[in-house]
Design a protein around this motif. Structure first.
Motif, PDB file in Angstrom:
ATOM      1  N   THR A 100       0.841  -1.198   0.000  1.00  0.00           N
ATOM      2  CA  THR A 100       0.000   0.000   0.000  1.00  0.00           C
ATOM      3  C   THR A 100       0.873   1.244   0.000  1.00  0.00           C
ATOM      4  OG1 THR A 100      -1.608  -1.263   1.288  1.00  0.00           O
ATOM      5  CG2 THR A 100      -1.957   1.095   1.142  1.00  0.00           C
ATOM      6  N   LYS A 103       0.532  10.810   2.891  1.00  0.00           N
ATOM      7  CA  LYS A 103      -0.528  10.397   3.808  1.00  0.00           C
ATOM      8  C   LYS A 103      -1.908  10.592   3.194  1.00  0.00           C
ATOM      9  CE  LYS A 103      -2.254  11.039   8.482  1.00  0.00           C
ATOM     10  NZ  LYS A 103      -2.103  11.754   9.745  1.00  0.00           N
ATOM     11  N   TYR A 148      -2.383   7.770   0.814  1.00  0.00           N
ATOM     12  CA  TYR A 148      -2.403   6.501   1.548  1.00  0.00           C
ATOM     13  C   TYR A 148      -3.761   6.281   2.219  1.00  0.00           C
ATOM     14  CZ  TYR A 148      -1.013   2.730   4.674  1.00  0.00           C
ATOM     15  OH  TYR A 148      -0.940   1.517   5.331  1.00  0.00           O
ATOM     16  N   VAL A 149      -4.266   7.315   2.875  1.00  0.00           N
ATOM     17  CA  VAL A 149      -5.541   7.194   3.587  1.00  0.00           C
ATOM     18  C   VAL A 149      -6.671   6.900   2.600  1.00  0.00           C
ATOM     19  CG1 VAL A 149      -7.251   8.484   4.940  1.00  0.00           C
ATOM     20  CG2 VAL A 149      -4.842   8.566   5.579  1.00  0.00           C
ATOM     21  N   GLY A 150      -6.676   7.582   1.465  1.00  0.00           N
ATOM     22  CA  GLY A 150      -7.705   7.340   0.448  1.00  0.00           C
ATOM     23  C   GLY A 150      -7.661   5.916  -0.085  1.00  0.00           C
ATOM     24  N   TYR A 163      -6.245   3.269   1.510  1.00  0.00           N
ATOM     25  CA  TYR A 163      -6.472   2.344   2.627  1.00  0.00           C
ATOM     26  C   TYR A 163      -7.947   2.257   3.004  1.00  0.00           C
ATOM     27  CZ  TYR A 163      -6.054   0.383   7.351  1.00  0.00           C
ATOM     28  OH  TYR A 163      -6.198  -0.386   8.468  1.00  0.00           O
ATOM     29  N   GLN A 164      -8.615   3.416   3.073  1.00  0.00           N
ATOM     30  CA  GLN A 164      -9.992   3.440   3.555  1.00  0.00           C
ATOM     31  C   GLN A 164     -11.037   3.236   2.465  1.00  0.00           C
ATOM     32  OE1 GLN A 164     -10.468   7.134   5.644  1.00  0.00           O
ATOM     33  NE2 GLN A 164      -9.433   6.383   7.467  1.00  0.00           N
ATOM     34  N   ASN A 165     -10.711   3.584   1.227  1.00  0.00           N
ATOM     35  CA  ASN A 165     -11.746   3.612   0.199  1.00  0.00           C
ATOM     36  C   ASN A 165     -11.429   2.745  -1.012  1.00  0.00           C
ATOM     37  OD1 ASN A 165     -13.894   4.368  -1.437  1.00  0.00           O
ATOM     38  ND2 ASN A 165     -13.015   6.333  -1.983  1.00  0.00           N
ATOM     39  N   HIS A 166     -10.426   3.114  -1.764  1.00  0.00           N
ATOM     40  CA  HIS A 166     -10.197   2.523  -3.084  1.00  0.00           C
ATOM     41  C   HIS A 166      -9.827   1.039  -3.038  1.00  0.00           C
ATOM     42  CE1 HIS A 166     -10.683   6.460  -4.747  1.00  0.00           C
ATOM     43  NE2 HIS A 166      -9.672   6.934  -4.037  1.00  0.00           N
ATOM     44  N   PRO A 168     -10.194  -1.292  -0.555  1.00  0.00           N
ATOM     45  CA  PRO A 168     -11.280  -2.181  -0.103  1.00  0.00           C
ATOM     46  C   PRO A 168     -12.371  -2.357  -1.166  1.00  0.00           C
ATOM     47  CG  PRO A 168     -10.698  -0.678   1.653  1.00  0.00           C
ATOM     48  CD  PRO A 168      -9.948  -0.229   0.425  1.00  0.00           C
ATOM     49  N   LYS A 206      -5.320  -5.979   4.253  1.00  0.00           N
ATOM     50  CA  LYS A 206      -5.169  -4.751   5.028  1.00  0.00           C
ATOM     51  C   LYS A 206      -4.135  -4.903   6.143  1.00  0.00           C
ATOM     52  CE  LYS A 206      -8.840  -1.420   5.512  1.00  0.00           C
ATOM     53  NZ  LYS A 206     -10.162  -1.093   6.008  1.00  0.00           N
TER      54      LYS A 206
END
Length: 195
Positions: free
Chosen positions: A62, A87, A90-92, A94-97, A99, A111
């Motif tokens: 990731t 960051k 990374y957050v986008g 990790y949390q959205n794309h 998954p 994850k």
């Protein structure tokens, strides 16, 4: 009023379940539905994930994906990125794309380990991924051909100062121009094959 809000939310939840059920069914069949194809390809970051994975053996972390996409979005190198730029991407991811891409079956996203692996059904997306460099090369070739044709027409119809040049020279210039365009197009093909 509260009853309407509750009903709307309940409707969304039941719709979401049907999309998740559809994703599970298509995942077992290794075939993406048209909705899933459009959903995955709709976002530039998801297209970049697929491109990166294709170019790097089908697996990545990731963090590597986030750095690649952040550098591309900020038009800089990975070394030139700030921690905030990394960051944000990374957050986008990790949390959205990632998954969502995992739910559809395009990637296998772990994850906990932070690894992403391209799945077989991602091949169904490849015809829709655009190669911007190839598109630009074709535009340049087409633009050069149109420009050459216009230049030659001015000479053949003896317009203005172009009338002073003989028809034989115009034919020679046309042949040389077409040869140069063909060489440029072949060079682009060889350069694309090396990538």
């Amino acid at each position: 009023m509260q009853q309407q809000v509750y009903d709307t939310r309940q409707g969304r939840n039941s719709e979401r379940k049907s999309i998740q059920q559809e994703a599970a069914e298509s995942r077992t069949e290794n075939v993406l539905t048209t909705d899933h194809v459009f959903e995955v390809l709709y976002n530039r970051r998801r297209r970049d994930v697929i491109t990166y994975l294709r170019e790097h053996g089908g697996t990545a972390t990731t963090s590597d994906l986030a750095e690649y996409i952040a550098a591309k979005e900020n038009e800089t190198t990975v070394e030139g990125l700030s921690s905030g730029e990394r960051k944000r991407v990374y957050v986008g991811l990790y949390q959205n794309h990632l998954p969502m891409m995992d739910d559809v079956g395009v990637v296998n996203y772990d994850k906990d380990r932070g690894t992403v692996e391209l799945q077989e059904c991602a091949a169904q997306l490849l015809p829709y991924l655009d190669d911007e460099t190839e598109t630009n090369a074709h535009r340049m070739t087409a633009g050069g051909a149109v420009g050459l044709a216009g230049f030659l027409l001015l000479g053949v119809f003896d317009v203005g100062v172009f009338a002073a040049i003989s028809d034989l020279l115009w034919v020679t210039l046309g042949v040389i121009g077409l040869f140069v365009l063909a060489l440029g197009d072949e060079y682009d093909l060889f350069a694309a094959a090396d990538r």
